[in-house]
Design an enzyme around this catalytic site. Structure first.
Site, PDB file in Angstrom:
ATOM      1  N   HIS A  56      56.352  38.449  -2.039  1.00 40.40           N
ATOM      2  CA  HIS A  56      55.139  38.169  -1.681  1.00 40.40           C
ATOM      3  C   HIS A  56      54.811  38.729   0.022  1.00 40.40           C
ATOM      4  O   HIS A  56      53.840  39.086   0.054  1.00 40.40           O
ATOM      5  CB  HIS A  56      55.325  36.580  -1.481  1.00 40.40           C
ATOM      6  CG  HIS A  56      53.867  36.015  -1.282  1.00 40.40           C
ATOM      7  ND1 HIS A  56      53.621  34.592  -1.407  1.00 40.40           N
ATOM      8  CD2 HIS A  56      52.726  36.346  -0.609  1.00 40.40           C
ATOM      9  CE1 HIS A  56      52.498  34.256  -0.927  1.00 40.40           C
ATOM     10  NE2 HIS A  56      51.689  35.499  -0.441  1.00 40.40           N
ATOM     11  N   GLU A 103      48.761  42.166   3.640  1.00 42.67           N
ATOM     12  CA  GLU A 103      49.900  41.797   4.254  1.00 42.67           C
ATOM     13  C   GLU A 103      50.026  42.524   5.255  1.00 42.67           C
ATOM     14  O   GLU A 103      50.975  42.105   6.365  1.00 42.67           O
ATOM     15  CB  GLU A 103      51.080  41.790   3.060  1.00 42.67           C
ATOM     16  CG  GLU A 103      51.208  41.001   1.815  1.00 42.67           C
ATOM     17  CD  GLU A 103      51.519  39.424   2.594  1.00 42.67           C
ATOM     18  OE1 GLU A 103      50.625  38.553   1.953  1.00 42.67           O
ATOM     19  OE2 GLU A 103      52.512  39.396   2.984  1.00 42.67           O
ATOM     20  N   HIS A 107      50.529  40.360   8.815  1.00 41.31           N
ATOM     21  CA  HIS A 107      51.822  40.201   9.100  1.00 41.31           C
ATOM     22  C   HIS A 107      52.541  41.409   9.677  1.00 41.31           C
ATOM     23  O   HIS A 107      53.220  41.471  10.370  1.00 41.31           O
ATOM     24  CB  HIS A 107      52.599  39.566   7.761  1.00 41.31           C
ATOM     25  CG  HIS A 107      52.243  38.439   7.408  1.00 41.31           C
ATOM     26  ND1 HIS A 107      52.207  37.300   7.925  1.00 41.31           N
ATOM     27  CD2 HIS A 107      51.679  38.103   5.938  1.00 41.31           C
ATOM     28  CE1 HIS A 107      52.025  36.099   7.170  1.00 41.31           C
ATOM     29  NE2 HIS A 107      51.258  36.844   6.075  1.00 41.31           N
TER      30      HIS A 107
END
Length: 241
Positions: A56, A103, A107
């Site tokens: 994930h 992502e 992040h």
């Protein structure tokens, strides 16, 4: 040109303050997050194409969207794409790069504050490296924890602690009725800044399961949201249809 001494002192103080602030805000932990596709697709109504735990994300414990000007560029990770498509697929759109773009923006740009992850290639390759290193799929099978119609007690967590030597964070989709089991959905394994395994913190908060609507966590106003599994409720690890 000469700087007057008071001005020079102010400049030095400002630079020192900036350095201190940056150091203070740097992340100290990375969270390797894996999801069980069957659970995800049962909530998102996507086509199930994977029979193993998939990535994930790799999430620093501090910061979100740290550099909006640093855009995702798939050409920088071209050599990683075969493994990315297999290990880190977009379960909603398997042929899209949108998930990786998200992502990275949310992040990766924060993880990149560390020299060890300060490029897109370093970030994504490290996530893949850690995913293969922990080999969650094989670990669960080693302890005979497999998808099935039977329910598990919380020996999943005990098995992981025994194998990895640290505490994971295991998350479930919680039942709408007290008589129903909780459904295993996501597992987090944590590392320090040197990529050494360490305990995960267990905050009982609802995490984002849905990627169909990025900014609205699934289940915020529902009893079926994804959060830390309860030790008091049986765990259902749904088999592949």
């Amino acid at each position: 040109m000469r700087l007057h001494f008071p001005l020079l002192v102010c400049v030095v103080a400002a630079l020192s303050s900036a350095v201190i602030t940056s150091s203070h805000n740097l992340w100290t932990k990375l969270i390797l997050t894996q999801q069980w596709p069957n659970t995800f697709c049962s909530m998102e109504h996507c086509q199930l194409n994977y029979s193993y735990w998939t990535l994930h994300g790799l999430w620093p414990n501090k910061g979100n969207n740290c550099n909006s000007s640093w855009h995702f560029n798939a050409s920088e990770i071209e050599d990683l794409l075969p493994d990315m498509r297999k290990s880190w697929p977009d379960l909603l759109s398997p042929f899209s790069v949108h998930f990786w773009k998200y992502e990275w923006s949310k992040h990766g740009t924060c993880a990149a504050e560390a020299a060890s992850l300060n490029s897109q290639h370093k970030y994504f390759s490290k996530a893949l490296e850690l995913y293969h290193k922990v080999d969650l799929n094989s670990m669960l099978m080693k302890f005979n924890i497999t998808p099935s119609d039977k329910y598990y007690t919380f020996r999943i967590e005990q098995a992981m602690e025994n194998f990895y030597g640290v505490k994971p964070k295991i998350q479930c989709v919680h039942p709408s009725k007290n008589s129903e089991p909780q459904m295993l959905g996501q597992i987090e394994i944590c590392f320090d800044a040197d990529f050494t395994l360490q305990d995960c913190e267990k905050h009982f908060t609802i995490n984002t399961l849905s990627r169909g609507n990025w900014d609205h966590p699934l289940g915020v106003n529902k009893p079926s949201g994804l959060s830390v599994c309860s030790h008091d409720i049986p765990v259902y690890y749904p088999p592949i249809p």
